[in-house]
Write a protein that holds these residues in place. Structure first.
Motif, short mmCIF file in Angstrom:
data_model
loop_
_atom_site.label_atom_id
_atom_site.label_comp_id
_atom_site.label_asym_id
_atom_site.label_seq_id
_atom_site.Cartn_x
_atom_site.Cartn_y
_atom_site.Cartn_z
N GLN A 233 34.74 18.91 30.61
CA GLN A 233 34.95 20.08 29.75
C GLN A 233 34.54 21.37 30.45
N VAL A 234 33.40 21.36 31.12
CA VAL A 234 32.94 22.54 31.84
C VAL A 234 33.93 22.88 32.95
N ASN A 235 34.41 21.87 33.68
CA ASN A 235 35.39 22.12 34.73
C ASN A 235 36.70 22.66 34.15
N ALA A 236 37.12 22.13 33.01
CA ALA A 236 38.35 22.60 32.36
C ALA A 236 38.21 24.06 31.93
N ILE A 237 37.03 24.43 31.43
CA ILE A 237 36.78 25.83 31.03
C ILE A 237 36.82 26.72 32.27
N CYS A 238 36.20 26.28 33.35
CA CYS A 238 36.21 27.06 34.60
C CYS A 238 37.64 27.24 35.10
N ASP A 239 38.44 26.18 35.04
CA ASP A 239 39.85 26.28 35.45
C ASP A 239 40.60 27.28 34.59
N LYS A 240 40.32 27.30 33.30
CA LYS A 240 40.99 28.23 32.39
C LYS A 240 40.56 29.67 32.67
N VAL A 241 39.29 29.87 32.99
CA VAL A 241 38.79 31.21 33.34
C VAL A 241 39.57 31.73 34.55
N VAL A 242 39.75 30.89 35.57
CA VAL A 242 40.50 31.29 36.76
C VAL A 242 41.94 31.61 36.37
N GLU A 243 42.55 30.77 35.58
CA GLU A 243 43.93 30.99 35.15
C GLU A 243 44.09 32.32 34.42
N VAL B 171 29.04 28.61 37.55
CA VAL B 171 29.36 30.02 37.71
C VAL B 171 30.69 30.15 38.46
N VAL B 172 31.62 30.89 37.86
CA VAL B 172 32.92 31.17 38.49
C VAL B 172 32.87 32.61 38.99
N SER B 173 33.15 32.80 40.29
CA SER B 173 33.05 34.13 40.90
C SER B 173 34.43 34.65 41.32
N PHE B 174 34.60 35.96 41.12
CA PHE B 174 35.82 36.65 41.51
C PHE B 174 35.45 37.84 42.37
N ARG B 175 36.27 38.16 43.35
CA ARG B 175 36.12 39.38 44.15
C ARG B 175 37.08 40.41 43.58
N VAL B 176 36.54 41.59 43.31
CA VAL B 176 37.33 42.69 42.75
C VAL B 176 37.31 43.84 43.75
N HIS B 177 38.50 44.31 44.12
CA HIS B 177 38.62 45.46 45.02
C HIS B 177 39.25 46.60 44.26
N VAL B 178 38.57 47.76 44.29
CA VAL B 178 39.08 48.95 43.62
C VAL B 178 39.08 50.12 44.60
N GLN B 179 40.01 51.06 44.37
CA GLN B 179 40.08 52.29 45.15
C GLN B 179 39.89 53.45 44.22
N GLU B 180 39.13 54.46 44.66
CA GLU B 180 38.91 55.64 43.84
C GLU B 180 40.20 56.43 43.68
#
Length: 91
Positions: A32-42, A81-90
């Motif tokens: 269940q935890v893995n399925a939730i993590c997969d959904k977060v990524v999706e 913990v599911v981690s994402f890299r976010v890149h932003v430009q001013e």
């Protein structure tokens, strides 16, 4: 965050972390935890999020890791913990 300057434009790289918790008491909880993590990524991968004063360049899944197990009122809790890299430009 760290600087992420490109093509003469100031930018930043940030890490966004989503914490997922589940009861470790049930056999199925790991699935269940893995399925939730997969959904977060999706749901978050490559989404166009609004960042005031910035233009979103990328929102990419980075990794998911097991965090420290916890015990809440005698119930073992899984923590991932599911981690994402976010890149932003001013702008």
């Amino acid at each position: 965050g760290v600087p992420w300057d490109t093509f003469g434009t100031a930018g930043k790289e940030r890490i966004v972390k989503v914490h997922v918790f589940g009861s470790a008491a049930a056999y199925e909880s790991g699935y269940q935890v893995n399925a939730i993590c997969d959904k977060v990524v999706e749901l978050l991968q490559d989404q166009a999020l609004s960042v005031t004063g910035h233009t979103l360049a990328a929102l990419r899944y980075d990794q998911d890791t097991d965090a420290a197990a916890e015990d809440v009122d005698g119930i073992p809790i899984m923590h991932r913990v599911v981690s994402f890299r976010v890149h932003v430009q001013e702008t």
